[in-house]
Design an enzyme around this catalytic site. Structure first.
Site, PDB file in Angstrom:
ATOM      1  N   ASP A 127       0.949  -1.323  -0.233  1.00 59.22           N
ATOM      2  CA  ASP A 127      -0.012  -0.115   0.012  1.00 59.22           C
ATOM      3  C   ASP A 127       0.775   1.125  -0.214  1.00 59.22           C
ATOM      4  O   ASP A 127       0.394   2.274   0.448  1.00 59.22           O
ATOM      5  CB  ASP A 127      -0.796   0.176   1.268  1.00 59.22           C
ATOM      6  CG  ASP A 127      -2.291  -0.939   0.981  1.00 59.22           C
ATOM      7  OD1 ASP A 127      -2.310  -1.535  -0.099  1.00 59.22           O
ATOM      8  OD2 ASP A 127      -2.907  -1.042   2.177  1.00 59.22           O
ATOM      9  N   ILE A 150      -2.393  -7.996   0.475  1.00 59.00           N
ATOM     10  CA  ILE A 150      -1.774  -8.404  -0.857  1.00 59.00           C
ATOM     11  C   ILE A 150      -0.623  -7.255  -0.481  1.00 59.00           C
ATOM     12  O   ILE A 150      -0.541  -6.260  -0.315  1.00 59.00           O
ATOM     13  CB  ILE A 150      -2.648  -8.096  -1.874  1.00 59.00           C
ATOM     14  CG1 ILE A 150      -3.896  -9.036  -2.059  1.00 59.00           C
ATOM     15  CG2 ILE A 150      -1.618  -8.595  -3.391  1.00 59.00           C
ATOM     16  CD1 ILE A 150      -4.752  -8.723  -3.292  1.00 59.00           C
ATOM     17  N   CYS A 175     -17.647 -16.098  -9.071  1.00 58.89           N
ATOM     18  CA  CYS A 175     -18.779 -15.573  -8.558  1.00 58.89           C
ATOM     19  C   CYS A 175     -20.197 -16.174  -9.100  1.00 58.89           C
ATOM     20  O   CYS A 175     -21.193 -15.865  -8.287  1.00 58.89           O
ATOM     21  CB  CYS A 175     -18.774 -14.162  -8.644  1.00 58.89           C
ATOM     22  SG  CYS A 175     -17.448 -13.263  -7.651  1.00 58.89           S
ATOM     23  N   CYS A 212     -17.867   4.005  -0.544  1.00 57.90           N
ATOM     24  CA  CYS A 212     -17.660   3.023   0.244  1.00 57.90           C
ATOM     25  C   CYS A 212     -17.422   3.467   1.766  1.00 57.90           C
ATOM     26  O   CYS A 212     -16.692   4.340   1.888  1.00 57.90           O
ATOM     27  CB  CYS A 212     -16.299   2.234  -0.502  1.00 57.90           C
ATOM     28  SG  CYS A 212     -15.816   0.930   0.706  1.00 57.90           S
TER      29      CYS A 212
END
Length: 311
Positions: free
Chosen positions: A133, A168, A188, A214
């Site tokens: 990140d 990740i 999915c 979000c």
């Protein structure tokens, strides 16, 4: 007999697992041609909200060779953070599972540095950088290319074997390695549980999240006041949100993490609703000193709690 690329790839993957990573896959450092139009469209629709950094370094985001000179391989790694432990007070403002323990940036960066040191000690002088990140790297795209999973309708990377409660990270290095087969299948199916469950309707289409709606964005990334349109829609989340993952059927395969640093701080889990509402800066610094929650700073978390309190 293994060639060097295959041998080095096996060595790196074995060491990654020894360090506690859940999975490791490798892809060729190249231009993300398929991602380019998607990213451009997402930015043009302002789905990044106030996350201006998402629009910065557009070219570097799509081509890791612009981030790391001579980059040849992307080593993608996942680290499980799932826990079945919960906050003691069911009425307390909610915290995303990933923030229960020590800040993952610190934990993962140390592991990445150890893996980089292993590569240099056992393979030779290899140039590269560690990413968690911390730079314009499209981690989910690279993880999918490395065969670690597919991107679900909530845009999270999903593993058939572990669900989606994992971080990740990447090493981008100037070493030729054996590349894994990209994960091409989408498992999915016709399921829309994440779309149906999102409290703020942030999943505006399958595989497309409007980041500006979000709850994770609203409680962490947004620096201004939370728009009044989200009154009554925050589902009592004060930091992050797990809804789209909690309802995902693939997370029935999520297992308890084995990372000691991610063990929940009991002081944090035991905070009562009233204690959070009346929290002082001093208490904030004490309780959240090692947590990712400190990213919001005291004023940011107070803003979130006050926004919930006003309902």
């Amino acid at each position: 007999m293994l060639n060097n690329s295959a041998k080095y790839s096996r060595m790196i993957k074995a060491e990654a697992l020894r360090l506690g990573f859940m999975a490791c896959g490798i892809s060729k450092a190249d231009f993300l041609a398929e991602e380019a139009p998607r990213l451009e469209d997402w930015l043009n629709k302002n789905h990044h909200g106030e996350m201006a950094y998402m629009a910065n370094h557009f070219d570097k985001r799509l081509d890791p060779r612009l981030l790391v000179d001579g980059a040849k391989s992307i080593v993608s790694l996942t680290l499980n953070y799932f826990t079945d432990q919960q906050q003691a007070d069911i009425n307390a403002p909610k915290i995303s599972k990933y923030a229960f323990g020590t800040d993952y940036h610190t934990v993962i960066k140390e592991k990445l540095q150890e893996l980089m040191a292993f590569i240099n000690d056992n393979i030779g002088e290899v140039g590269g950088r560690c990413f968690v990140d911390s730079a314009p790297v499209m981690d989910k795209a690279w993880a999918q290319k490395a065969g670690l999973g597919w991107r679900g309708k909530n845009s999270n990377l999903i593993s058939k074997y572990a669900g989606s409660f994992f971080f990740i990270a990447e090493l981008i290095i100037d070493l030729d390695l054996d590349y894994d087969t990209p994960f091409a299948a989408d498992h999915c199916g016709s399921c829309t549980r994440c779309i149906d469950a999102c409290p703020t309707d942030a999943i505006v289409a399958p595989y497309t999240v409007d980041g500006s709606k979000c709850i994770s964005y609203l409680t962490i990334e947004l620096k201004n006041e939370i728009p009044t349109e989200f009154k009554g829609k925050m589902d009592n989340w004060m930091f992050g949100c797990d809804v789209c993952q909690d309802v995902c059927p693939w997370n029935r395969f999520a297992t308890q993490h084995k990372e000691p640093a991610f063990e929940p701080a009991m002081e944090l889990l035991n905070l009562k609703k009233e204690e959070l509402i009346e929290m002082t800066d001093e208490v904030f610094k004490q309780v959240f000193k090692n947590s990712a929650i400190k990213r919001t700073k005291f004023n940011g978390l107070k803003r979130n709690i006050d926004f919930l309190k006003e309902l």
